[in-house]
Design a protein around this motif. Structure first.
Motif, short mmCIF file in Angstrom:
data_model
loop_
_atom_site.label_atom_id
_atom_site.label_comp_id
_atom_site.label_asym_id
_atom_site.label_seq_id
_atom_site.Cartn_x
_atom_site.Cartn_y
_atom_site.Cartn_z
N PRO A 41 3.69 5.04 -2.40
CA PRO A 41 2.41 5.34 -2.15
C PRO A 41 2.51 6.28 -1.13
O PRO A 41 1.41 7.12 -1.41
CB PRO A 41 1.86 4.12 -1.95
CG PRO A 41 2.67 2.98 -2.64
CD PRO A 41 4.09 3.46 -2.32
N GLY A 102 1.09 -6.17 -8.16
CA GLY A 102 1.62 -4.70 -8.27
C GLY A 102 2.84 -4.11 -7.42
O GLY A 102 2.76 -2.99 -7.30
N TYR A 120 7.17 0.71 -5.09
CA TYR A 120 6.11 0.94 -5.64
C TYR A 120 4.87 -0.14 -5.41
O TYR A 120 5.17 -1.05 -5.76
CB TYR A 120 6.19 1.27 -7.08
CG TYR A 120 7.20 2.40 -7.42
CD1 TYR A 120 6.71 3.56 -7.56
CD2 TYR A 120 8.53 1.99 -7.50
CE1 TYR A 120 7.64 4.63 -7.86
CE2 TYR A 120 9.40 2.83 -7.60
CZ TYR A 120 9.02 4.30 -8.06
OH TYR A 120 9.95 5.40 -8.27
N ASN A 122 1.00 -1.03 -6.28
CA ASN A 122 -0.35 -0.55 -7.15
C ASN A 122 -1.19 -1.86 -7.60
O ASN A 122 -1.04 -2.29 -8.61
CB ASN A 122 0.21 0.10 -8.34
CG ASN A 122 -1.04 0.62 -9.15
OD1 ASN A 122 -2.27 0.78 -8.46
ND2 ASN A 122 -0.97 1.19 -10.35
N ALA A 129 -6.37 -2.64 -3.17
CA ALA A 129 -5.94 -1.45 -3.16
C ALA A 129 -6.58 -0.55 -2.07
O ALA A 129 -5.60 0.18 -1.42
CB ALA A 129 -6.20 -0.64 -4.52
#
Length: 154
Positions: A41, A102, A120, A122, A129
């Motif tokens: 990210p 996520g 990752y 998410n 988030a």
């Protein structure tokens, strides 16, 4: 002598124990000397076991991880070269306890060890988030500070 498949399975089981226990200090035994960890990210890469472990243990320090924190492995699979792990965890982010889903790790195996790991993140919860996104921007600084504190900085 064990078969290559049995050795790989033992390696994967050790990795799953480390992730499940959130005990990334032990991950060094599974890393190559030239390993890399990329937190996708924020597109930041740490290189070498000391940097990788510092980056991974930042999320397990006393400010984000306590006796109520947990990692729950949702799914995983592997082949001869890769391990893919989907998980969620309970953590304290910006002072708020959150269940964050996520997470996905994609790790490449070379010569029986990880030489690259991509993570990752998410989260499906919009508030999580936003908080995770803000915290991740500080992650490289926090990892450098941790390395200096532990004396593992180059």
């Amino acid at each position: 002598m064990t078969s290559p498949d049995a050795d790989l399975e033992k390696f994967i089981q050790r990795y799953l124990e480390i992730v499940g226990d959130h005990d990334f200090e032990q991950l060094g035994e599974l890393l190559t000397d030239d390993c890399e960890f990329t937190l996708v990210p924020i597109s930041h890469t740490w290189r070498g076991p000391a940097e990788v472990i510092a980056a991974l243990t930042v999320s397990g320090d006393g400010k984000s991880h306590d006796d109520q924190a947990a990692v729950r492995i949702l799914n995983w699979f592997r082949n001869d070269e890769y391990v893919v792990l989907e998980y969620e965890r309970t953590a304290i982010v910006a002072g708020v306890r959150l269940n964050i889903d996520g997470y996905c790790w994609v790790a490449h195996i070379r010569d029986g060890r990880f030489d690259s790991i991509r993570e990752y993140i998410n989260p499906s919860n919009p508030a999580a988030a936003i908080l995770v996104g803000l915290v991740l921007r500080a992650y490289p600084h926090l990892a450098r500070r941790k390395m200096k504190k532990t004396g593992s900085a180059a």
